[in-house]
Scaffold this motif. Structure first.
Motif, PDB file in Angstrom:
ATOM      1  N   LYS A  41     -29.800  19.832   8.959  1.00  0.00           N
ATOM      2  CA  LYS A  41     -29.389  20.278  10.305  1.00  0.00           C
ATOM      3  C   LYS A  41     -28.281  19.402  10.892  1.00  0.00           C
ATOM      4  CE  LYS A  41     -33.651  20.255  11.901  1.00  0.00           C
ATOM      5  NZ  LYS A  41     -34.392  20.002  10.633  1.00  0.00           N
ATOM      6  N   GLU A  42     -28.382  18.081  10.704  1.00  0.00           N
ATOM      7  CA  GLU A  42     -27.347  17.205  11.283  1.00  0.00           C
ATOM      8  C   GLU A  42     -25.994  17.418  10.598  1.00  0.00           C
ATOM      9  OE1 GLU A  42     -26.283  12.576  12.435  1.00  0.00           O
ATOM     10  OE2 GLU A  42     -28.296  13.059  11.725  1.00  0.00           O
ATOM     11  N   LEU A  43     -25.999  17.536   9.278  1.00  0.00           N
ATOM     12  CA  LEU A  43     -24.743  17.801   8.565  1.00  0.00           C
ATOM     13  C   LEU A  43     -24.153  19.131   9.012  1.00  0.00           C
ATOM     14  CD1 LEU A  43     -25.453  16.618   4.908  1.00  0.00           C
ATOM     15  CD2 LEU A  43     -23.901  15.581   6.562  1.00  0.00           C
ATOM     16  N   PHE A  44     -25.013  20.108   9.246  1.00  0.00           N
ATOM     17  CA  PHE A  44     -24.542  21.422   9.686  1.00  0.00           C
ATOM     18  C   PHE A  44     -23.920  21.320  11.078  1.00  0.00           C
ATOM     19  CE2 PHE A  44     -24.654  26.049  10.083  1.00  0.00           C
ATOM     20  CZ  PHE A  44     -24.365  26.410   8.783  1.00  0.00           C
ATOM     21  N   ALA A  45     -24.494  20.485  11.936  1.00  0.00           N
ATOM     22  CA  ALA A  45     -23.919  20.266  13.269  1.00  0.00           C
ATOM     23  C   ALA A  45     -22.523  19.658  13.162  1.00  0.00           C
ATOM     24  CB  ALA A  45     -24.838  19.359  14.094  1.00  0.00           C
ATOM     25  N   HIS A  46     -22.358  18.694  12.249  1.00  0.00           N
ATOM     26  CA  HIS A  46     -21.026  18.118  11.987  1.00  0.00           C
ATOM     27  C   HIS A  46     -20.050  19.218  11.580  1.00  0.00           C
ATOM     28  CE1 HIS A  46     -21.350  13.674  11.941  1.00  0.00           C
ATOM     29  NE2 HIS A  46     -22.618  13.888  11.678  1.00  0.00           N
ATOM     30  N   ALA A  47     -20.503  20.106  10.695  1.00  0.00           N
ATOM     31  CA  ALA A  47     -19.645  21.170  10.172  1.00  0.00           C
ATOM     32  C   ALA A  47     -19.233  22.142  11.273  1.00  0.00           C
ATOM     33  CB  ALA A  47     -20.356  21.914   9.049  1.00  0.00           C
ATOM     34  N   VAL A  48     -20.159  22.482  12.167  1.00  0.00           N
ATOM     35  CA  VAL A  48     -19.839  23.369  13.293  1.00  0.00           C
ATOM     36  C   VAL A  48     -18.783  22.714  14.178  1.00  0.00           C
ATOM     37  CG1 VAL A  48     -20.765  24.364  15.427  1.00  0.00           C
ATOM     38  CG2 VAL A  48     -22.032  24.616  13.289  1.00  0.00           C
ATOM     39  N   HIS A  49     -18.936  21.419  14.434  1.00  0.00           N
ATOM     40  CA  HIS A  49     -17.941  20.689  15.237  1.00  0.00           C
ATOM     41  C   HIS A  49     -16.564  20.727  14.573  1.00  0.00           C
ATOM     42  CE1 HIS A  49     -15.982  17.475  17.496  1.00  0.00           C
ATOM     43  NE2 HIS A  49     -15.753  16.846  16.356  1.00  0.00           N
ATOM     44  N   ARG A  50     -16.521  20.465  13.270  1.00  0.00           N
ATOM     45  CA  ARG A  50     -15.242  20.401  12.556  1.00  0.00           C
ATOM     46  C   ARG A  50     -14.576  21.766  12.435  1.00  0.00           C
ATOM     47  NH1 ARG A  50     -14.046  15.715   9.728  1.00  0.00           N
ATOM     48  NH2 ARG A  50     -12.862  16.875   8.185  1.00  0.00           N
ATOM     49  N   ALA A  51     -15.356  22.850  12.558  1.00  0.00           N
ATOM     50  CA  ALA A  51     -14.796  24.205  12.494  1.00  0.00           C
ATOM     51  C   ALA A  51     -14.392  24.723  13.874  1.00  0.00           C
ATOM     52  CB  ALA A  51     -15.817  25.159  11.864  1.00  0.00           C
ATOM     53  N   SER A  52     -14.665  23.937  14.910  1.00  0.00           N
ATOM     54  CA  SER A  52     -14.407  24.382  16.285  1.00  0.00           C
ATOM     55  C   SER A  52     -13.055  23.888  16.803  1.00  0.00           C
ATOM     56  CB  SER A  52     -15.521  23.876  17.208  1.00  0.00           C
ATOM     57  OG  SER A  52     -15.365  22.485  17.457  1.00  0.00           O
ATOM     58  N   ARG A  53     -12.714  24.351  17.987  1.00  0.00           N
ATOM     59  CA  ARG A  53     -11.463  23.904  18.622  1.00  0.00           C
ATOM     60  C   ARG A  53     -11.553  22.447  19.084  1.00  0.00           C
ATOM     61  NH1 ARG A  53     -12.508  28.998  20.926  1.00  0.00           N
ATOM     62  NH2 ARG A  53     -11.135  30.648  20.171  1.00  0.00           N
ATOM     63  N   ARG A  54     -12.756  21.907  19.083  1.00  0.00           N
ATOM     64  CA  ARG A  54     -12.968  20.523  19.519  1.00  0.00           C
ATOM     65  C   ARG A  54     -12.926  19.532  18.358  1.00  0.00           C
ATOM     66  NH1 ARG A  54     -15.551  20.115  24.628  1.00  0.00           N
ATOM     67  NH2 ARG A  54     -15.919  22.161  25.576  1.00  0.00           N
ATOM     68  N   ARG A  55     -12.469  19.991  17.194  1.00  0.00           N
ATOM     69  CA  ARG A  55     -12.549  19.163  15.989  1.00  0.00           C
ATOM     70  C   ARG A  55     -11.844  17.811  16.134  1.00  0.00           C
ATOM     71  NH1 ARG A  55      -8.841  23.208  14.825  1.00  0.00           N
ATOM     72  NH2 ARG A  55     -10.498  24.546  14.019  1.00  0.00           N
ATOM     73  N   ASN A  56     -10.836  17.743  16.990  1.00  0.00           N
ATOM     74  CA  ASN A  56     -10.125  16.468  17.173  1.00  0.00           C
ATOM     75  C   ASN A  56     -10.756  15.582  18.245  1.00  0.00           C
ATOM     76  OD1 ASN A  56      -8.136  17.076  15.214  1.00  0.00           O
ATOM     77  ND2 ASN A  56      -7.045  18.358  16.696  1.00  0.00           N
ATOM     78  N   GLY A  57     -11.774  16.110  18.923  1.00  0.00           N
ATOM     79  CA  GLY A  57     -12.503  15.337  19.909  1.00  0.00           C
ATOM     80  C   GLY A  57     -13.646  14.574  19.254  1.00  0.00           C
ATOM     81  N   PRO A  58     -14.360  13.749  20.024  1.00  0.00           N
ATOM     82  CA  PRO A  58     -15.457  12.963  19.448  1.00  0.00           C
ATOM     83  C   PRO A  58     -16.663  13.817  19.068  1.00  0.00           C
ATOM     84  CG  PRO A  58     -15.360  12.654  21.825  1.00  0.00           C
ATOM     85  CD  PRO A  58     -14.150  13.461  21.455  1.00  0.00           C
ATOM     86  N   PHE A  59     -17.400  13.363  18.070  1.00  0.00           N
ATOM     87  CA  PHE A  59     -18.702  13.949  17.723  1.00  0.00           C
ATOM     88  C   PHE A  59     -19.728  12.843  17.969  1.00  0.00           C
ATOM     89  CE2 PHE A  59     -21.558  16.852  15.591  1.00  0.00           C
ATOM     90  CZ  PHE A  59     -22.539  16.023  15.083  1.00  0.00           C
ATOM     91  N   VAL A  60     -20.551  13.034  18.984  1.00  0.00           N
ATOM     92  CA  VAL A  60     -21.540  12.034  19.367  1.00  0.00           C
ATOM     93  C   VAL A  60     -22.924  12.564  19.022  1.00  0.00           C
ATOM     94  CG1 VAL A  60     -22.482  10.671  21.269  1.00  0.00           C
ATOM     95  CG2 VAL A  60     -20.048  11.214  21.227  1.00  0.00           C
ATOM     96  N   ALA A  61     -23.682  11.784  18.255  1.00  0.00           N
ATOM     97  CA  ALA A  61     -24.997  12.239  17.790  1.00  0.00           C
ATOM     98  C   ALA A  61     -26.086  11.286  18.235  1.00  0.00           C
ATOM     99  CB  ALA A  61     -24.998  12.344  16.265  1.00  0.00           C
ATOM    100  N   ILE A  62     -27.218  11.856  18.619  1.00  0.00           N
ATOM    101  CA  ILE A  62     -28.386  11.046  18.951  1.00  0.00           C
ATOM    102  C   ILE A  62     -29.638  11.768  18.475  1.00  0.00           C
ATOM    103  CG2 ILE A  62     -28.430  12.030  21.288  1.00  0.00           C
ATOM    104  CD1 ILE A  62     -29.895   9.544  22.229  1.00  0.00           C
ATOM    105  N   ASN A  63     -30.541  11.022  17.862  1.00  0.00           N
ATOM    106  CA  ASN A  63     -31.852  11.557  17.509  1.00  0.00           C
ATOM    107  C   ASN A  63     -32.781  11.232  18.673  1.00  0.00           C
ATOM    108  OD1 ASN A  63     -34.543  11.859  16.554  1.00  0.00           O
ATOM    109  ND2 ASN A  63     -33.777  11.825  14.466  1.00  0.00           N
ATOM    110  N   VAL A  64     -33.124  12.248  19.428  1.00  0.00           N
ATOM    111  CA  VAL A  64     -33.905  12.071  20.650  1.00  0.00           C
ATOM    112  C   VAL A  64     -35.243  11.384  20.362  1.00  0.00           C
ATOM    113  CG1 VAL A  64     -35.020  13.286  22.563  1.00  0.00           C
ATOM    114  CG2 VAL A  64     -32.809  14.075  21.710  1.00  0.00           C
ATOM    115  N   ALA A  65     -35.832  11.695  19.203  1.00  0.00           N
ATOM    116  CA  ALA A  65     -37.148  11.148  18.874  1.00  0.00           C
ATOM    117  C   ALA A  65     -37.108   9.648  18.586  1.00  0.00           C
ATOM    118  CB  ALA A  65     -37.732  11.894  17.675  1.00  0.00           C
ATOM    119  N   ALA A  66     -35.914   9.113  18.342  1.00  0.00           N
ATOM    120  CA  ALA A  66     -35.802   7.701  17.956  1.00  0.00           C
ATOM    121  C   ALA A  66     -35.818   6.747  19.148  1.00  0.00           C
ATOM    122  CB  ALA A  66     -34.519   7.492  17.143  1.00  0.00           C
ATOM    123  N   PHE A  67     -35.760   7.287  20.357  1.00  0.00           N
ATOM    124  CA  PHE A  67     -35.674   6.427  21.540  1.00  0.00           C
ATOM    125  C   PHE A  67     -36.800   6.734  22.523  1.00  0.00           C
ATOM    126  CE2 PHE A  67     -31.404   6.780  19.836  1.00  0.00           C
ATOM    127  CZ  PHE A  67     -31.014   5.436  19.788  1.00  0.00           C
TER     128      PHE A  67
END
Length: 320
Positions: free
Chosen positions: A55-81
């Motif tokens: 799922k996380e890799l797929f989220a990266h892929a969706v970002h890179r295929a979007s118009r926001r690809r040159n913007g930041p990709f910020v990830a957080i695992n909610v369960a880890a905090f």
């Protein structure tokens, strides 16, 4: 420690693209088509799937295929905090706002112009969901201890290994929050539901670990192929990758044999000759249909089958 991880969140980028998603099954083709449309739409995306489906890799892929690809990709695992840290992480903090507070950007500010990925959203408390919903609707945030609103432009992508319907039913997810973050839903199928992709993925990981370890393994033995296609893969792609990393490290021959494979649980019985032939027949039918652009008439002629036999086999193998 925590501060270092927090500061590095915005610089995470796997380089993973939708084109890198390995698979030829109809489920995967449909998923990738929906994902491309979702990426271009700019709407929030909820990625659903069991643990280990990528799922996380797929989220990266969706970002890179979007118009926001040159913007930041910020990830957080909610369960880890812990819950008490999430608010200051999402919204940021202002110096002097409380004892020991420093001026620090929150995740929405860090992700401005890009994508904010929230993994394991199903572990988030409903009170936090309500606060996030307000921020997402207003597209502005106020740091903890701050006095001014800060505007942002962020695309939200979330992931969950539990279905929203179940979470809402159990009172663990607000329905209004779900409708906001799940405008588009993408379901990553478990590996057991895309058996025709298992050997493709296996070869993909063999090639990867050959390169990494300086090995020259050609592929799987026939018995190992049978084992792989009959195994249920409860850990999905992550389990398959781990099994093959270990197997490539241990193997000193051109093929990976069953003795190199360590699976948790009871291995299924080997395929009978009849089962093996049926599997091959289904594969030939599927490939011929694809080769003929889906034309059943052309495929039937190419295979030299009568109409009754051809359509009977399509029904038998659920290819109709």
């Amino acid at each position: 420690g925590f501060r270092g991880l927090y500061q590095d969140l915005a610089r995470v980028d796997s380089g993973y693209r939708l084109e890198d998603f390995v698979g030829e099954s109809p489920r995967v083709a449909d998923l990738l088509d929906k994902a491309r449309k979702a990426a271009h739409s700019g709407e929030s995306v909820l990625i659903l799937g069991e643990t280990g489906t990528g799922k996380e890799l797929f989220a990266h892929a969706v970002h890179r295929a979007s118009r926001r690809r040159n913007g930041p990709f910020v990830a957080i695992n909610v369960a880890a905090f812990p819950e008490n840290l999430l608010e200051s992480m999402f919204f940021g903090t202002e110096k002097g706002g409380f004892t020991g507070a420093e001026s620090k950007k929150g995740l929405f500010e860090l992700a401005d112009g890009g994508t904010l990925f929230l993994d394991e959203i199903n572990s988030m408390d409903t009170a936090m969901q309500a606060k996030l919903l307000k921020v997402l609707e207003e597209q502005k945030v106020r740091r903890v201890g701050g006095k001014e609103d800060i505007r942002f432009n962020v695309r939200i992508v979330c992931a969950s290994n539990e279905t929203p319907e179940l979470l809402i039913q159990q009172g663990r997810m607000r329905s209004d929050f779900y409708y906001r973050v799940g405008v588009v839903r993408l379901w990553l199928p478990p590996l057991r539901e895309r058996p025709e992709d298992i050997l493709l993925l296996a070869q993909h990981y063999i090639d990867r670990y050959n390169q990494k370890m300086g090995k020259h393994i050609q592929g799987l033995s026939l018995m190992t192929q049978d084992l792989f296609t009959r195994w249920s893969w409860p850990g999905n792609i992550r389990e398959l990758e781990n099994v093959l990393e270990n197997a490539v490290a241990l193997s000193e021959s051109e093929l990976i044999y069953a003795e190199h494979i360590h699976l948790e649980g009871t291995a299924p019985a080997p395929l009978t000759l009849k089962e093996r032939l049926k599997r091959e027949e289904r594969q030939i039918l599927r490939q011929t249909l694809a080769q003929c652009g889906g034309s059943r008439v052309k495929a039937m002629e190419l295979l030299g089958l009568s109409k009754t036999v051809f359509y009977g086999k399509l029904k038998e193998y659920q290819l109709d």
